[in-house]
Structures are given as C-alpha cells and as structure tokens.
Design an enzyme around this catalytic site. Structure first.
Site, PDB file in Angstrom:
ATOM      1  N   ASP A  11       0.865  -1.169   0.000  1.00 36.65           N
ATOM      2  CA  ASP A  11       0.000   0.000   0.000  1.00 36.65           C
ATOM      3  C   ASP A  11       0.913   1.233   0.000  1.00 36.65           C
ATOM      4  O   ASP A  11       1.673   1.445   0.945  1.00 36.65           O
ATOM      5  CB  ASP A  11      -0.892  -0.021   1.247  1.00 36.65           C
ATOM      6  CG  ASP A  11      -1.845   1.158   1.316  1.00 36.65           C
ATOM      7  OD1 ASP A  11      -1.546   2.215   0.739  1.00 36.65           O
ATOM      8  OD2 ASP A  11      -2.882   1.041   1.996  1.00 36.65           O
ATOM      9  N   ARG A  45      -1.187  14.540  14.262  1.00 42.84           N
ATOM     10  CA  ARG A  45      -0.401  14.173  13.083  1.00 42.84           C
ATOM     11  C   ARG A  45      -0.220  15.384  12.174  1.00 42.84           C
ATOM     12  O   ARG A  45      -1.170  16.124  11.895  1.00 42.84           O
ATOM     13  CB  ARG A  45      -1.129  13.048  12.335  1.00 42.84           C
ATOM     14  CG  ARG A  45      -0.309  12.351  11.281  1.00 42.84           C
ATOM     15  CD  ARG A  45      -1.084  11.211  10.659  1.00 42.84           C
ATOM     16  NE  ARG A  45      -2.221  11.678   9.888  1.00 42.84           N
ATOM     17  CZ  ARG A  45      -2.795  10.983   8.893  1.00 42.84           C
ATOM     18  NH1 ARG A  45      -2.348   9.776   8.586  1.00 42.84           N
ATOM     19  NH2 ARG A  45      -3.828  11.471   8.252  1.00 42.84           N
TER      20      ARG A  45
END
Length: 410
Positions: free
Chosen positions: A195, A369
């Site tokens: 991925d 984040r």
C-alpha cells in the site's frame, strides 16, 4: 534554529518555485497534505475544460476524441514513473480498498494451495477490513493473520500466499524496507502487496528495483488529485497474464465493446479495471501528477524529511509539556513525510492549532499528526507551526470546550 535560518533555507530551496502552482488559502499553514492535498491551480482549469468542452460539447464522442477511454492507462503510465514501474504495469481504477481486495484475491489465485494473507497488526484499518472481508468470503481458502511489525519477517511461512503491508504507516510514519521484506517473502515462495498511499509523491519508490509483485495507492494525498480521487494499482508484468481479479467488470474484458455474455479477461494490466473510469476525477488527478512529475523525486524526499526534522527539533526544544511524546521514528530514513506526536489531549491540541491557522489532523487514540508536503510548504512556515504548537501546549490553549467536541471527521 532561528526563523531567519529557516528563511535562508527557503531562499536556497530548489523546490520553492512550486508553491505558486497551488491554490492555497491565505493565512493557513497546511500540514495535512498527507491526508488531502490542496488543489494545484491547473486542476481548476483542467476540470473546466473537461466539463465544458469535452463533456458539454463533445458529449459521448469524447470517449474517443478526448481520449477518455485511454485515461486509466495514460495516467497510470505517469504514476508508474513515480513508483519505479513500467508504463504497462500501473492503471488508475476504483478506490484503494477495492484495489487491495482485488489484488489480495489475485495473489491467492497466483499461489493456489496457500491460504495465509499476512499483515501487520495496527495496519491502516481499511486494509485490514478489506482483507477480513476477503477471508470471510473465501472461508477456509483464505485467512488473514496479523503480527507485530517486529515479528513479521519471521512469520512468513510456506502457507503464506501474500504479505500485505503499508509501505509507510499511516500513524507512526514507520517506513518498511521494501526490498528486504519482498526478498524475505520470495524466499518462502510468497508474494508482496504494498500500500503506497503515504509513499507515492512523497518518498522515492522503486517497485521493480525491489522486485515487488503487487501494489495499490491513493492519489488524493501527495499527488493532489482531490477528495475521492481514483486510486491506482500495480501488477508486475510477469504476473499479468495469470492473475485473476474477483471483480470481473466489463472494462477488464479483453474486448469490452464486443459485448459478449462470457467474460474473457484482458491478459495485461487492463484485466484489473472493473467499471467505467471516472473521467472528471481522472482529469483532476492528471493535472496533479503532471505537476509532481516536474519535481526531482530525490529532492522531494530530501526536503520533506528536512521539514519534518525541523518540526521535531523545534517542538521538542520549545514545548514544555511532559506528556508530549514523539510517536514517529526519529531517524529520517526510517520514516515517511509525516510526524506523529502522542498526547492525551491530542484531538483538542489539533483543534486549537487549527484555530491559529495551522491545519493538521488527529488519529485515535492520542496522535496529533502533521504532514510535510515538499512542493508547497516552506521552512519558515514549518518553523512557525512548531512555535504555534509550543504556544498551544505552554498556555494550555487546547483546554477549551470547543476544542474537545469531536467532529465526524478527525
């Protein structure tokens, strides 16, 4: 580092010219391009052309005259240049989740008799959900096994059909050694499925150099393709004739416009296409990719890592909150282009930052984040963002009711 030092880095930055190519709102420091990239200016122009001229005037003729029918392969060939693949090994189709499902099933078709899909515990949830769904559908013909990252290489065995991993972890930004894991899988007769959602357009990727078998990726992060932009998939040329997709739509047929009742899969990458390509999404995506292709991938990665290093260093030097903890590998080579800080009030901290014009995001249970997209971010902006985080923590500015109320999207 002083702000003047950061400005000096900007003055010498070979990628600084790209900032003007993005339509960014004034007064915002955007540290969430790892979740949704901002629109390149060219995207608005390209969408207008596609909707007004190609769709509005060309109508159905544009499948031929405007090259709509070839767009999945044409745009896929451009993405191939960003991931170390050959032009005929990448196609744009469906979503990442659908592509992961298709290629995991395809991997099982290439390894008959093997039943294990091996992945990392804590992998991105949609990857695990798709693999769980495939396992439930196939019953005793497939099982998903997850192990801790440090145990994964040793868990590959003779029943492993495919090792499915996110190259750069969505929360921690931990970067797998693609060549090492692929070699370990091949040594046991297994395949790899990568991925690349947090890799493509951010860090240098060389699928063929690593002898990778299969890969998927999204295009709305560092490729700036727009919300819900179509995803892509990679199948190494050596596997294309034998791999089988479980979703046998008409665009994967060897001759879609023969309109046969029976399915005959295309023997090349076209066999992984399912339905009608989303032309407006492809148009926006192609404009984003064309911009990305103007940049040197080595410079993109180097700047992104440097921006992240600057942020980590300034936050740790200035933030006086003992509960703040770096949740990202400190060594630049071991991570991607986003930084995760853990804090019990991570969600409220991100909201307080947004109120000051610094946009990041939150990942449960406690991760604030921040992403560092090299084409539009400056060193001075990242310096300013670090100061804003230190101020939010130092003044406990996050400790307000409006910052604690969870929205539907975090």
């Amino acid at each position: 580092m002083t702000r003047e030092d950061a400005q000096a880095l900007d003055a010498a930055d070979p990628l600084a010219r790209f900032r003007a190519a993005f339509a960014l709102p004034a007064g915002v420091i955007y540290l969430d391009g790892n979740s949704l990239g901002p629109p390149p200016v060219a995207v608005h122009e390209r969408l207008a052309q596609a909707s007004r001229a190609e769709w509005g005037e060309g109508l159905v003729r544009s499948w031929n005259t405007a090259g709509w029918i070839d767009a999945p392969l044409r745009v896929g060939a451009k993405i191939a240049r960003l991931v170390g693949a050959a032009p005929g090994e990448v196609v744009v189709a469906d979503s990442t989740s659908v592509n992961l499902f298709k290629l995991a099933a395809g991997a099982l078709s290439l390894r008959p008799g093997r039943t294990t899909i091996l992945s990392e515990a804590g992998n991105f949830p949609t990857d695990l959900y798709a693999l769980q769904g495939l396992s439930a559908l196939l019953g005793d013909r497939a099982r998903l096994r997850t192990v801790a990252a440090e145990d994964l290489a040793g868990a590959i065995d003779e029943d492993t059909a495919v090792v499915a991993l996110t190259h750069i972890h969505y929360k921690s930004a931990l970067r797998w050694d693609m060549a090492r894991i692929t070699a370990a899988a091949h040594a046991k007769g297994a395949l790899t499925l990568w991925d690349l959602c947090h890799s493509v357009g951010a860090v240098a990727v060389d699928l063929n150099g690593a002898a990778a078998d299969l890969a998927v990726g999204c295009s709305y992060k560092y490729l700036n393709g727009g919300p819900g932009a179509p995803a892509f998939l990679f199948v190494a040329e050596r596997h294309q004739a034998a791999i089988r997709s479980p979703l046998t739509g008409w665009m994967g047929h060897a001759e879609p416009f023969a309109f046969e009742d029976g399915y005959r899969p295309a023997a090349d990458i076209r066999g992984q296409i399912t339905g009608t390509p989303p032309i407006l999404g492809l148009a926006a995506l192609e404009a984003g990719i064309d911009l990305q292709l103007e940049a040197d991938p080595a410079q993109v990665e180097a700047k992104g890592l440097a921006l992240a290093d600057l942020f980590i260093g300034e936050v740790e030097a200035r933030a006086g909150d003992g509960e703040l903890r770096l949740a990202t590998p400190r060594e630049a080579a071991a991570r991607g282009l986003h930084v995760a800080f853990a804090h019990p009030e991570g969600y409220a901290i991100v909201q307080a930052m947004m109120a000051r014009g610094v946009v990041g995001d939150f990942r449960a249970p406690d991760i604030a984040r921040f992403g560092f997209s090299p084409l539009f971010l400056s060193y001075a902006e990242v310096w300013d963002a670090a100061q804003a985080l230190a101020e939010v923590l130092g003044a406990r500015a996050w400790d307000q009711p409006q910052f604690r109320t969870r929205a539907a999207v975090t």
